[in-house]
Design a protein around this motif. Structure first.
Motif, mmCIF file in Angstrom:
data_model
loop_
_atom_site.group_PDB
_atom_site.id
_atom_site.type_symbol
_atom_site.label_atom_id
_atom_site.label_comp_id
_atom_site.label_asym_id
_atom_site.label_seq_id
_atom_site.Cartn_x
_atom_site.Cartn_y
_atom_site.Cartn_z
ATOM 1 N N PRO A 143 17.281 35.039 -3.460
ATOM 2 C CA PRO A 143 15.915 35.169 -2.927
ATOM 3 C C PRO A 143 15.375 36.593 -3.008
ATOM 4 N N VAL A 144 16.244 37.552 -2.808
ATOM 5 C CA VAL A 144 15.766 38.935 -2.803
ATOM 6 C C VAL A 144 15.369 39.373 -4.213
ATOM 7 N N ARG B 280 14.480 37.478 -6.572
ATOM 8 C CA ARG B 280 13.252 36.758 -6.886
ATOM 9 C C ARG B 280 12.038 37.443 -6.253
ATOM 10 N N SER B 281 12.191 37.834 -5.005
ATOM 11 C CA SER B 281 11.082 38.501 -4.330
ATOM 12 C C SER B 281 10.688 39.786 -5.045
ATOM 13 N N LEU B 282 11.688 40.495 -5.487
ATOM 14 C CA LEU B 282 11.392 41.756 -6.174
ATOM 15 C C LEU B 282 10.549 41.485 -7.417
ATOM 16 N N ARG C 174 7.102 39.739 -6.458
ATOM 17 C CA ARG C 174 6.313 40.496 -5.493
ATOM 18 C C ARG C 174 5.794 39.617 -4.372
ATOM 19 N N ALA D 7 7.378 37.918 -0.738
ATOM 20 C CA ALA D 7 8.541 37.804 0.138
ATOM 21 C C ALA D 7 8.581 36.437 0.823
ATOM 22 N N GLY E 262 10.905 43.182 4.609
ATOM 23 C CA GLY E 262 10.399 42.624 3.359
ATOM 24 C C GLY E 262 9.425 41.507 3.631
ATOM 25 N N PRO F 218 11.006 47.875 0.329
ATOM 26 C CA PRO F 218 12.086 47.232 1.088
ATOM 27 C C PRO F 218 12.815 46.158 0.295
ATOM 28 N N VAL F 219 12.092 45.448 -0.533
ATOM 29 C CA VAL F 219 12.732 44.362 -1.275
ATOM 30 C C VAL F 219 13.666 44.915 -2.349
ATOM 31 N N HIS G 88 15.960 28.415 0.679
ATOM 32 C CA HIS G 88 16.363 29.161 -0.515
ATOM 33 C C HIS G 88 15.611 30.475 -0.646
ATOM 34 N N ARG G 89 14.404 30.468 -0.117
ATOM 35 C CA ARG G 89 13.557 31.632 -0.292
ATOM 36 C C ARG G 89 13.840 32.735 0.729
#
Lengths: 367, 367
Positions: free
Chosen positions: A59-60, A62-64, A67, A69, A126, B59-60, B123-124
């Motif tokens: 997940p992290v 992916r978030s990066l 963009r 969260a 995040g 942060p991410v 998952h997220r």
DNA sequence: TGAAAGGACCGTAACGGTTCAGAACCAATT
DNA sequence: AATTGGTTCTGAACCGTTACGGTCCTTTCA
């Protein structure tokens, strides 16, 4: 079981792709765009993933990349657990949680200990946006939030002009409540309010402190009172206003005690929250004062317990406030200027307010 | 203002480093390890950052690199807002929030709508661990959590053997409560319980459904009752057990009504929560039944409102449960086997339970 | 004066994904 | 036979950071 089997290097999307002899893209698609590959291959990818103990895309990471969260942060500068003690805060949380849930977004409670000036938690969060609820306007955590390049909604805060805002007309609502008491004939009053700044001051409030209060809500409620009573010919600077740092019934009781000790002749005790008012009523009872016969007591918020007690108060839509804040944040598109939402309040005349008993005379001769 | 000035490419640690003519490492150190560079350079970095509108390390991206999200996820399969309506859940949240706050960790409320089978939110969630609170044991969200390679603590759930667990002895506590009622002479009883599975069933519970209940807590409480009353010679299969999907006082009232309609002769109404019990008492009053004179009513949890009503109940340390769950999760090191914590409960004999009035005779002849 | 120590800073290699513009292939159409 | 269109899969760039293991230069001390 599977949990302890793969102690070696945990599988990644890349290692899975390598194992399968396909590209990373394909594995990614297997999870995110099933229509981009053949059903057989997709099944093979997912089966192999299971076999290798691959838990799906991180997940992290992916978030990066995306963009996003998938969460909004909530800042309330208080011991975080305070929020779960105060009925109004709980209502706000519920409304906010509802809005988040509708959008499938997570809600991150950001730990912001008011004791420490440590804003690292704000930097570490995040999130795709922040909701800031009732913090002092000089709070460093608030400043830290405002520096983050994400949309923000402040609630029960002054309008900053730069970010969205949700609130009520605290000043006007309290003015109206004061008019009610004035209409009943009250001129000799006392006030118990919540903390006005970050420092603890369990005592009377000077005019200066009142004016410079860092809690927008309290400042405005007091200001509404001051205006109404001044108009009615009361010298506001002589009205005893007791401040309490902690927000609970005990504070309401001790604040009421302090005010009553100073001026036993007051006919109405105005509290800036229902919780304080309920405590004040306890103190009145302890002194043998009957409400509203001997003294009127009023609150603010419209919480359940106050309603049950028949408290005269201002009801504000706390749940709606939370929900509105969430909605504002979650559809923060590129608009021209920040939005400001004021929700309606309602004056509730309960059975804790009535005309002053011994005060009829004074109305003619008093100040 | 600064917010809208840098509409171009937002500054990053790399671009800042380029601007300054230093390495990215140095910029990173300026934020994270002040002792690794000279004060002057650090100041220069920070000043330039401000000038360029660089908001500090993302942060991410940091989370990705450090493998730490700085947050724990909370899964409660309910409309997320439910948690803010149920006093016991609020207590749990408060305790958990306290533990998180102590550790400087965020608390992410994961939206898990029980209606949808959509586990994407799990998952997220970018978190370092999960707390799972009172979800059905066949919930897909729970399964999704267990597949994530992060430490997990389940609360009010069956012991999975693979992850930490916090709970109470629901079965034993309810057994004890039942013994209390049995000791008073009650043999003809009715039960109102919370939902036993994910499907809505607002009606009587079959023995099968009772046995196969997917909510660990409810299953065990009923099982404790069944054991105690069976021992006392009561045919448990004949005891009316009304199930309610929604957990509020209205459900307690309607459940009580259903049970009383079925068997107006019951002398005790056992509810598996205080909220239900308070509703049941309302229904009893509506029917002109005096508590405990005509009927005894009992609850479970030990919430404030129940205490005020003098409810006979089992008090459980909800706040401690939350705190314990948080602590367990936050110091999840490499231990040999998962830990399991049982907290103590206390039987509270209130004034809503007494001996059955007309039942003395039946005790000798009844079933 | 030479060696060792320490402070200040840097280069490289991950961290684990998503995305977009194609490539390769095959069937159907002109 | 050439063109078109569609499906399926690939390659490479990119997201923004921190960990690791250096290098280089200045001091300190025997």
């Amino acid at each position: 079981m599977a949990r302890s089997m793969h102690v070696r290097r945990p599988a990644t999307l890349a290692s899975l792709a390598a194992e399968l002899g396909v590209s990373r893209t394909t594995v990614s698609n297997a999870y995110n765009r099933p229509d981009q590959l053949s059903p057989e291959l997709r099944r093979r990818v997912l089966d192999t993933a299971r076999r290798l103990g691959y838990p799906g895309p991180d997940p992290v990471a992916r978030s990066l990349r995306t963009r996003k969260a998938g969460a909004v942060g909530l800042l309330l500068t208080e011991n975080l657990s305070y929020a779960f003690r105060d009925p109004a805060a709980i209502g706000f949380l519920e409304g906010l949680a509802l809005a988040c849930e509708d959008a499938g977004t997570g809600l991150l409670l950001v730990p912001a200990n008011p004791e420490r000036e440590d804003v690292a938690s704000v930097h570490r969060a995040g999130v795709d946006g922040f909701v800031v609820y009732s913090v002092p306007d000089d709070d460093p955590h608030l400043a830290a939030v405002l520096e983050r390049p994400v949309p923000t909604v402040v609630c029960d805060q002054p309008d900053l002009g730069t970010v969205d805002r949700v609130g009520i007309d605290d000043r006007g609502a309290m003015y109206e409540l004061a008019r009610h008491l004035i209409g009943l004939g009250h001129r000799r009053i006392g006030v118990v309010c919540m903390r006005l700044a970050r420092d603890r001051n369990d005592g009377f409030v000077t005019p200066d402190r009142q004016h410079a209060a860092h809690f927008h809500v309290q400042r405005n409620r007091l200001s509404g009172l001051a205006e109404a009573f001044s108009e009615a010919g009361v010298d506001w600077s002589q009205v005893p206003v007791a401040e309490r740092f902690d927000h609970n019934m005990a504070s309401g009781a001790s604040g009421a005690a302090q005010v009553l000790d100073r001026d036993p002749g007051i006919t109405a005790l105005i509290c800036t929250s229902d919780v304080l008012a309920l405590g004040a009523m306890n103190e009145a009872a302890r002194r043998g004062l009957r409400v509203p016969h001997d003294i009127s007591v009023t609150g603010f918020d419209g919480i359940r317990a106050g309603e049950e007690a028949g408290l005269t108060t201002v009801r504000q839509p706390v749940l709606e406030k939370g929900r509105a804040a969430g909605k504002l944040l979650l559809d923060a598109n590129e608009r021209t200027r920040p939005r400001s939402v004021n929700l309606a309040t309602e004056l509730i005349i309960g059975k804790t307010s009535a005309g002053p008993r011994g005060g009829a005379e004074e109305r003619w001769f008093g100040p």
